[in-house]
Design a protein around this motif. Structure first.
Motif, PDB file in Angstrom:
ATOM      1  N   UNK A 285      24.132  24.599   2.091  1.00 34.44           N
ATOM      2  CA  UNK A 285      23.589  25.034   3.381  1.00 34.44           C
ATOM      3  C   UNK A 285      24.027  26.452   3.696  1.00 34.44           C
ATOM      4  N   UNK A 286      23.244  27.098   4.554  1.00 33.85           N
ATOM      5  CA  UNK A 286      23.536  28.463   5.014  1.00 33.85           C
ATOM      6  C   UNK A 286      23.693  29.426   3.847  1.00 33.85           C
ATOM      7  N   UNK A 287      22.754  29.351   2.893  1.00 34.75           N
ATOM      8  CA  UNK A 287      22.761  30.264   1.752  1.00 34.75           C
ATOM      9  C   UNK A 287      21.558  31.199   1.861  1.00 34.75           C
TER      10      UNK A 287
ATOM     11  N   UNK B  38      22.466  17.472   5.358  1.00 39.64           N
ATOM     12  CA  UNK B  38      23.633  18.343   5.488  1.00 39.64           C
ATOM     13  C   UNK B  38      23.999  18.877   4.107  1.00 39.64           C
ATOM     14  N   UNK B  39      24.623  20.036   4.082  1.00 42.55           N
ATOM     15  CA  UNK B  39      24.974  20.652   2.814  1.00 42.55           C
ATOM     16  C   UNK B  39      26.399  21.145   2.798  1.00 42.55           C
ATOM     17  N   UNK B  40      26.787  21.701   1.665  1.00 49.04           N
ATOM     18  CA  UNK B  40      28.136  22.220   1.484  1.00 49.04           C
ATOM     19  C   UNK B  40      28.045  23.701   1.125  1.00 49.04           C
ATOM     20  N   UNK B  41      29.184  24.338   1.013  1.00 48.18           N
ATOM     21  CA  UNK B  41      29.228  25.738   0.613  1.00 48.18           C
ATOM     22  C   UNK B  41      29.033  25.865  -0.889  1.00 48.18           C
ATOM     23  N   UNK B  42      28.782  27.084  -1.340  1.00 47.01           N
ATOM     24  CA  UNK B  42      28.648  27.316  -2.780  1.00 47.01           C
ATOM     25  C   UNK B  42      29.947  26.971  -3.499  1.00 47.01           C
ATOM     26  N   UNK B  43      31.080  27.333  -2.914  1.00 46.68           N
ATOM     27  CA  UNK B  43      32.369  27.031  -3.528  1.00 46.68           C
ATOM     28  C   UNK B  43      32.559  25.522  -3.663  1.00 46.68           C
ATOM     29  N   UNK B  44      32.194  24.768  -2.618  1.00 44.43           N
ATOM     30  CA  UNK B  44      32.323  23.310  -2.670  1.00 44.43           C
ATOM     31  C   UNK B  44      31.340  22.707  -3.674  1.00 44.43           C
ATOM     32  N   UNK B  45      30.147  23.301  -3.798  1.00 47.47           N
ATOM     33  CA  UNK B  45      29.172  22.818  -4.774  1.00 47.47           C
ATOM     34  C   UNK B  45      29.708  22.960  -6.192  1.00 47.47           C
TER      35      UNK B  45
ATOM     36  N   UNK C 210      18.851  39.514 -11.837  1.00 46.78           N
ATOM     37  CA  UNK C 210      17.941  38.466 -11.385  1.00 46.78           C
ATOM     38  C   UNK C 210      18.135  38.166  -9.914  1.00 46.78           C
ATOM     39  N   UNK C 211      18.296  36.873  -9.605  1.00 39.84           N
ATOM     40  CA  UNK C 211      18.496  36.436  -8.228  1.00 39.84           C
ATOM     41  C   UNK C 211      19.755  35.592  -8.142  1.00 39.84           C
ATOM     42  N   UNK C 212      20.395  35.648  -6.969  1.00 43.76           N
ATOM     43  CA  UNK C 212      21.584  34.843  -6.722  1.00 43.76           C
ATOM     44  C   UNK C 212      21.517  34.236  -5.331  1.00 43.76           C
ATOM     45  N   UNK C 213      22.252  33.135  -5.176  1.00 42.43           N
ATOM     46  CA  UNK C 213      22.481  32.564  -3.848  1.00 42.43           C
ATOM     47  C   UNK C 213      23.834  33.043  -3.352  1.00 42.43           C
ATOM     48  N   UNK C 214      23.883  33.404  -2.075  1.00 46.76           N
ATOM     49  CA  UNK C 214      25.109  33.964  -1.509  1.00 46.76           C
ATOM     50  C   UNK C 214      25.419  33.259  -0.196  1.00 46.76           C
ATOM     51  N   UNK C 215      26.709  32.966   0.019  1.00 50.37           N
ATOM     52  CA  UNK C 215      27.168  32.545   1.342  1.00 50.37           C
ATOM     53  C   UNK C 215      28.555  33.128   1.561  1.00 50.37           C
ATOM     54  N   UNK C 216      29.254  32.637   2.579  1.00 50.75           N
ATOM     55  CA  UNK C 216      30.546  33.219   2.905  1.00 50.75           C
ATOM     56  C   UNK C 216      31.634  32.902   1.914  1.00 50.75           C
ATOM     57  N   UNK C 217      31.393  31.962   0.982  1.00 48.96           N
ATOM     58  CA  UNK C 217      32.432  31.573   0.028  1.00 48.96           C
ATOM     59  C   UNK C 217      32.222  32.148  -1.365  1.00 48.96           C
TER      60      UNK C 217
ATOM     61  N   UNK D 243      15.087  36.272   4.901  1.00 47.81           N
ATOM     62  CA  UNK D 243      16.394  36.889   5.048  1.00 47.81           C
ATOM     63  C   UNK D 243      17.400  36.068   5.827  1.00 47.81           C
ATOM     64  N   UNK D 244      16.975  34.902   6.310  1.00 49.51           N
ATOM     65  CA  UNK D 244      17.878  34.046   7.081  1.00 49.51           C
ATOM     66  C   UNK D 244      18.441  32.948   6.180  1.00 49.51           C
ATOM     67  N   UNK D 245      19.609  32.394   6.525  1.00 59.76           N
ATOM     68  CA  UNK D 245      20.190  31.317   5.729  1.00 59.76           C
ATOM     69  C   UNK D 245      19.293  30.082   5.720  1.00 59.76           C
TER      70      UNK D 245
END
Length: 440
Positions: free
Chosen positions: A376-378, A347-354, A386-393, A412-414
């Motif tokens: 998770x879901x990034x 299980x994972x957390x959001x980018x903001x929580x990370x 460069x490159x970035x990880x993106x999620x809803x937060x 292209x999927x999380x």
């Protein structure tokens, strides 16, 4: 051993890309004879360039390897190929030959003796075969602590001089100045201070914010040197962190005398790094019940992969002991109660929580540059820089990893991603997709 590994699990053990390619070429029936498998091991003889085939056996509970080939890699290409055949259900069920049985029996006996010694350490029984002069050891430690204290004081003075003359002179000093400071820290038996001094010399004196970066590193190094000067006044967890950062180490046997945490530990990923002195392997684990993250370190000679290798994406029932620290992470591997077995995706957390997790860890250890975390879901996306990880937060820069492999895997999927989240971005190590785990 109840669960058959996947190809990804096997390849996560490979010490390097050439070994992976060589194992793939050997993972077919033609060069092998006398192959077989049991609940705990696989074995076979692989035809090589010599007149006698190479005898290869793998104990699955480690995993641990034995091969008669001259390779210094762990595992060698023959062991990897044998495991690939096993993962593909392509091994016959022949009875183990004498050479395989002999090695497996000897290994089991060594493991039992090691367990007995660990029990002796835990209960405090002395090992008569290894007498130790406690008074002499204490005297050596006191002598080193005094030398480190002198080195820390000298380092503080150097940093004070740098600030009194201004940062404008820093670029003209070059790498040689800080290399000289590092040499003095080595003489003072403070390798941690020496490493950070060398890093100061390697900082680029260019860009609009270079004075800010330099001043930040000066401050952190001064804080570490000052912390050691007052280490006796610090709370013990923080004092242990300062000693570790300065360069004091604690023997694994000593750590294993402390509290043990038994859990089913998921192998999150591994990464090797090398210099002219040794090869270092970092393996990250996460406890299923405890939720704790642990870092195992294993070392090998220059150009030689360390022996400890665990398959990413599987879990093992084992005991760990954590090194003392304000934010414990590094651990020593104790008794293994079962070999690696299948485990669900973490299980994972959001980018903001990370980022919050890293910030909390930084509050305990101000010298941390990153902290291991699963997000998770990034989705990896390209940016102008460069490159970035993106999620809803939010988003965070991707600093390392095989970006195109990650993009191809995610399509292209999380995805679920393990790596180190820090002040400079996210260093990707392992990705989980619908097809399984993938080392980056």
């Amino acid at each position: 051993m109840n669960d058959r590994w996947t190809t990804d699990h096997v390849l996560s053990l490979s010490p390097d890309v050439p070994s992976t390619k060589a194992a793939a070429r050997l993972a077919k029936a033609e060069p092998w004879s006398g192959t077989g498998t049991s609940a705990d091991a696989v074995w076979g003889a692989c035809k090589g360039s010599g007149s006698r085939p190479y005898q290869t056996v793998v104990a699955l509970d480690g995993p641990a390897y034995h091969c008669s080939c001259p390779s210094r890699k762990f595992p060698c290409k023959h062991a990897l190929a044998l495991l690939l055949l096993w993962a593909g259900n392509a091994l016959a069920g022949e009875e183990a030959p004498a050479w395989a049985t002999t090695w497996l029996t000897s290994r089991q006996q060594r493991a039992e003796r090691a367990t007995e010694r660990a029990a002796d350490r835990t209960t405090g029984r002395a090992d008569a075969s290894a007498p130790r002069d406690e008074a002499a050891a204490a005297a050596r430690r006191a002598g080193r602590e005094a030398r480190v204290a002198v080195g820390a004081a000298e380092l503080q003075a150097r940093l004070t001089d740098q600030l009194s003359t201004g940062l404008a002179e820093a670029p003209s000093q070059g790498y040689g100045f800080w290399e000289g400071v590092a040499a003095r820290m080595v003489d003072a038996q403070a390798p941690g201070l020496a490493t950070r001094a060398r890093e100061l010399g390697a900082l680029p004196a260019s860009g609009q914010d270079w004075p800010s970066r330099l001043l930040e590193e000066y401050g952190l190094l001064h804080l570490l040197a000052a912390g050691y000067q007052r280490v006796g006044e610090l709370p013990e967890p923080l004092a242990a962190t300062v000693r570790s950062r300065v360069g004091f180490t604690v023997d694994a046997a000593e750590v294993l005398r402390g509290p043990l945490v038994r859990d089913r530990w998921l192998v999150l990923g591994s990464r090797d790094s090398a210099d002219d002195r040794l090869t270092t392997r970092r393996l990250w684990l996460r406890g299923e019940e405890s939720g704790r993250t642990a870092l195992l370190l294993s070392f090998g000679r220059p150009g030689v992969a360390p022996e400890l290798a665990l398959p990413t994406g599987l879990a093992l029932d084992a005991e760990l002991a954590f090194h003392p620290a304000a934010r414990p992470l590094r651990a020593a591997l104790g008794t293994r109660h079962a070999g690696p077995a299948a485990a669900p995706r973490p299980s994972g957390v959001t980018i903001d929580a990370a980022l919050d997790t890293y910030a909390a860890a930084l509050g305990d250890d101000p010298w941390l540059t990153s902290w291991p975390v699963v997000v998770s879901d990034v989705v990896p996306v390209p940016t102008e820089t460069g490159w970035s990880l993106v999620d809803g937060t939010g988003s965070i820069p991707l600093r390392s990893g095989s970006f195109w492999r990650l993009v191809a895997a995610s399509q292209g999927r999380p995805v679920t991603l393990f790596g180190e989240c820090g002040c400079r971005g996210f260093d990707a190590v392992t990705a989980w997709t619908n097809e399984g785990s993938l080392l980056l």
